[in-house]
Structures are given as C-alpha cells and as structure tokens.
Enzyme design. Structure first.
Site, PDB file in Angstrom:
ATOM      1  N   LEU A  98     -10.755 115.326 -48.689  1.00 38.78           N
ATOM      2  CA  LEU A  98     -10.913 116.353 -49.723  1.00 38.78           C
ATOM      3  C   LEU A  98     -10.535 117.747 -49.223  1.00 38.78           C
ATOM      4  CD1 LEU A  98     -13.976 115.397 -51.934  1.00 38.78           C
ATOM      5  CD2 LEU A  98     -11.548 115.421 -52.520  1.00 38.78           C
ATOM      6  N   CYS A 158      -1.651 103.145 -48.471  1.00 36.27           N
ATOM      7  CA  CYS A 158      -1.166 101.843 -48.915  1.00 36.27           C
ATOM      8  C   CYS A 158      -0.596 101.935 -50.325  1.00 36.27           C
ATOM      9  CB  CYS A 158      -2.293 100.822 -48.882  1.00 36.27           C
ATOM     10  SG  CYS A 158      -2.834 100.395 -47.212  1.00 36.27           S
ATOM     11  N   TYR A 194     -11.474  97.880 -41.553  1.00 37.88           N
ATOM     12  CA  TYR A 194     -10.506  96.844 -41.219  1.00 37.88           C
ATOM     13  C   TYR A 194     -10.814  96.271 -39.827  1.00 37.88           C
ATOM     14  CZ  TYR A 194      -8.467  98.593 -45.479  1.00 37.88           C
ATOM     15  OH  TYR A 194      -8.290  98.985 -46.786  1.00 37.88           O
ATOM     16  N   ARG A 235      -6.658 106.064 -35.473  1.00 36.92           N
ATOM     17  CA  ARG A 235      -7.472 106.520 -36.602  1.00 36.92           C
ATOM     18  C   ARG A 235      -8.793 105.762 -36.586  1.00 36.92           C
ATOM     19  NH1 ARG A 235      -5.972 107.302 -43.068  1.00 36.92           N
ATOM     20  NH2 ARG A 235      -7.129 109.253 -43.208  1.00 36.92           N
ATOM     21  N   ALA A 244      -0.435 101.643 -43.690  1.00 41.84           N
ATOM     22  CA  ALA A 244      -0.896 100.569 -42.803  1.00 41.84           C
ATOM     23  C   ALA A 244       0.051  99.385 -42.905  1.00 41.84           C
ATOM     24  CB  ALA A 244      -2.314 100.152 -43.182  1.00 41.84           C
ATOM     25  N   GLN A 296       1.706 103.386 -38.961  1.00 38.67           N
ATOM     26  CA  GLN A 296       0.346 102.945 -38.667  1.00 38.67           C
ATOM     27  C   GLN A 296       0.316 101.418 -38.621  1.00 38.67           C
ATOM     28  OE1 GLN A 296      -3.026 102.810 -41.554  1.00 38.67           O
ATOM     29  NE2 GLN A 296      -3.877 104.460 -40.314  1.00 38.67           N
ATOM     30  N   ARG A 298      -4.433 111.569 -50.964  1.00 41.52           N
ATOM     31  CA  ARG A 298      -4.367 111.637 -52.429  1.00 41.52           C
ATOM     32  C   ARG A 298      -3.852 113.002 -52.901  1.00 41.52           C
ATOM     33  NH1 ARG A 298      -8.672 108.492 -50.992  1.00 41.52           N
ATOM     34  NH2 ARG A 298      -8.984 106.532 -52.140  1.00 41.52           N
ATOM     35  N   PRO A 310      -1.376 107.914 -43.753  1.00 41.10           N
ATOM     36  CA  PRO A 310      -0.920 106.620 -44.275  1.00 41.10           C
ATOM     37  C   PRO A 310      -1.634 106.291 -45.586  1.00 41.10           C
ATOM     38  CG  PRO A 310      -1.563 106.470 -41.962  1.00 41.10           C
ATOM     39  CD  PRO A 310      -2.039 107.789 -42.454  1.00 41.10           C
TER      40      PRO A 310
END
Length: 365
Positions: free
Chosen positions: A301, A25, A182, A230, A57, A100, A324, A23
């Site tokens: 990564l 954003c 969160y 998660r 999310a 999510q 990413r 997920p």
C-alpha cells in the site's frame, strides 16, 4: 534531490532509481509458456521508468504452479517461450529485468482468482501438491504430500536447472520466492512445518531448505549478478512465523552475501488477521534493515510519490516495490518524478507527452 530517484547498486547491477516493479502473477500462461498477454502486460511496464522489473513467480517444476496457467521455466518449451518474451522486451526497453523463481507447495493446483481461486482436486483435473508436512492449506481440501528427502534433492536440482535457463535468457537478477505461504515459506513456519528431520523443529532447521537453495542458486548464477530473497515477515497468526524469526533469517542470508531482501507478509494461513493501511508492512522492512548490510525493499500500500520518498529518504528501506498500484497506473514513476522534481527514462516515441509544467522530465533510454 529526490532520494527515490537516486541510483542504487545490487552487486554488479546498478539501478537508475529505487522503484521496483514487484512480481505479479498473471495466470495467463499456456502450460507454463509465456503468451501474448505477457508481451503486452510486461511491454507496457517496461516503459514505466521504474528501476527494476521483476517477472512474476515462475515455477521451477510443473507441480509447483499455483494454477495451471502459471508461468514456468522447467523445460525447453518454457525456456523458448520466455526467450521470445525477453528478446521482445530488450528490443524496446533497457529496464533491468529480474525473474522470481517459486514453488507453490500446498497452495498449488488452484483456479485463477477470477474463477474463485479454489483448489482444483485431482478428480477435477488438478494435481497432487507437495509440502513440508501433509497439512492442507484450508479445511476440506486435499492434503499435500510431505516431501521425502529424495524429493527435496530433486527440488533443489529443479531450482538450479531453472537458474541455468534464466542465465541463458540473460536475466539481470534473480529473486527466490520465500513469501506468501508458498513452499519455502511453508518450511519456515511452524504452522505448516511439523517435520522431525533436519528440515523441521528448530528455527535453524526450518530455515535450512531456503538457505540451502539460496546457496545453490547463488553458485549457479554469475557472481556479478544479484540474487535476492522475498519473505513474509510474519504470518499474522499467533505461534506462526514472525518478525523475530525473519530477522534471524535475514541475518543468515546477509552472511551468505544475499544481494537484497524484499519484505512482504502473510499468505500462509487463513487464520491471519491483518490490519491493512498505508505503509502497513514498512515497519517490518525498517526493523530488518537495522540488522543487515544488504539493501531492503519495502512493499505494501505504497501509493503516493511523497510516501515512497519518505520511506527511502528516512532510511526505513533502500527501495520500494509497487504491485497493484502500478497495474492501476503503469506510468507511476513518471508521475512520481514530476512531483518530486526528478528525471525519469522514457521511450523516445513518448517524449512528446512531456507536460509543459515539467520540461526536462524525460531522460533518453
């Protein structure tokens, strides 16, 4: 044979390979409603050949948004907008779709990252955030309101209502967001949770809300569809949430028939000190995997096909997630399959792009 491209089952859902799109954003919604950006963004990712695409999310209530532009699923308007998005994706791709469900807690009412990401105070159009305790995320920002027992009950209902909407929309999988600082992570960590009731203090009490919400979500979603969680395996801060506590949480979720655990880290405190490098979070997934039966997703990564293959092939994790990296290269699974001698699904409109050196790369969707 590539282990990364072997199928895996999560409950009644079989994924064609072990590559998950995590997920991410987008801060591009209209009062919680999906927009044309989501159609374009998720449309290209749906052609990637990944085994699973999990939408960003999605807030279960308006005050649970990180920003005013966050995706949501808390009323009929947000459900209708999301239906248009899901239907569009289904028309052109058979990639399994997950959602999510999240709540930002004290990290709500912030600007989008490209606008600086700072908290927007109520006086400037923001809103009152909520948290386990009235401890702000950063110095000089407005403190959240500590959740009362009544508000916690309302919060549970909000999650269940969103689950029922998600089921009507036909999502294949749900992921409960308990990571990245969160709300549910805030309950887990002693740095943000200083309650003295049944939701604070001991590890058992701090885990209670996440476990209760997981059970309510699991009961409200069809039994053959997976529900995963998660987590952040550590706060990267002394005295905060850590790997040992994450293992205990994972074991508790395993007993509740959690479908998988998705292992990330950090996000709770500005005091975090993270040594970032390739595979920097994989050891957390590996450690948790030694204690549970459910599949484990590693993230962080992971950029090279051989790297991902090694993680799955050596048993450090059952799946890997890309975020990413797949934004940068939306066809990452295609390139990985080519390098690893595997096959990957692709839309028929793109079959002509198959390189001469890897004939037979593409499978029909």
């Amino acid at each position: 044979m590539s282990k990364l491209f072997e199928p895996i089952s999560l409950g009644g859902l079989t994924l064609p390979n072990r590559i998950v799109i995590a997920p991410m954003c987008q801060y591009s919604s209209d009062e919680g409603k999906a927009t044309s950006w989501h159609h374009a963004h998720l449309g290209q990712l749906s052609f990637s050949g990944a085994g699973l695409l999990i939408l960003e999310a999605t807030a279960v209530e308006a005050v649970g948004r990180i920003s005013a532009q966050d995706l949501g699923l808390w009323n009929d308007e947000t459900e209708v907008a999301l239906k248009g998005l899901v239907d569009g994706l289904r028309e052109n791709s058979n990639i399994p779709l997950g959602l999510q469900l999240g709540h930002a807690g004290r990290k709500a009412s912030h600007a989008a990252p490209w606008k600086g990401g700072a908290q927007i105070p109520q006086s400037a159009g923001g809103w009152q955030s909520v948290a386990p305790s009235a401890i702000p995320f950063a110095e000089g920002t407005e403190a959240p309101a500590a959740l009362s027992a009544e508000r916690i009950s309302e919060l549970k209902k909000a999650y269940v209502d969103s689950v029922r909407r998600a089921d009507r929309l036909g999502f294949d999988l749900l992921e409960l967001h308990g990571a990245h600082g969160y709300l549910l992570h805030q309950f887990l960590s002693p740095l943000s949770n200083q309650r003295t009731d049944q939701y604070g203090g001991s590890l058992e009490n701090r885990m209670r809300l996440l476990l209760e919400i997981f059970q309510e979500i699991r009961a409200a979603f069809p039994a053959d569809k997976p529900v995963g969680v998660r987590i952040s395996a550590t706060d990267w801060v002394e005295g905060g949430w850590d790997l040992a506590q994450s293992i205990e949480l994972a074991k508790a979720l395993d007993k509740l028939c959690c479908s998988y655990i998705h292992v990330s880290s950090g996000g709770l405190s500005q005091q975090q000190k993270i040594s970032v490098g390739p595979n920097y979070q994989v050891p957390f997934a590996d450690s948790i995997k030694q204690h549970v039966k459910m599949p484990v997703i590693a993230v962080g990564l992971i950029t090279e096909p051989e790297q991902a293959e090694a993680i799955v092939g050596t048993g450090q994790a059952d799946m890997i997630a890309l975020a990413r990296g797949i934004l940068y290269n939306p066809r990452w699974p295609w390139h990985a399959a080519a390098k690893l001698g595997a096959k990957v699904s692709a839309p028929k409109q793109y079959w002509r792009s198959e390189p001469h050196a890897v004939k037979g790369l593409f499978l029909p969707e």
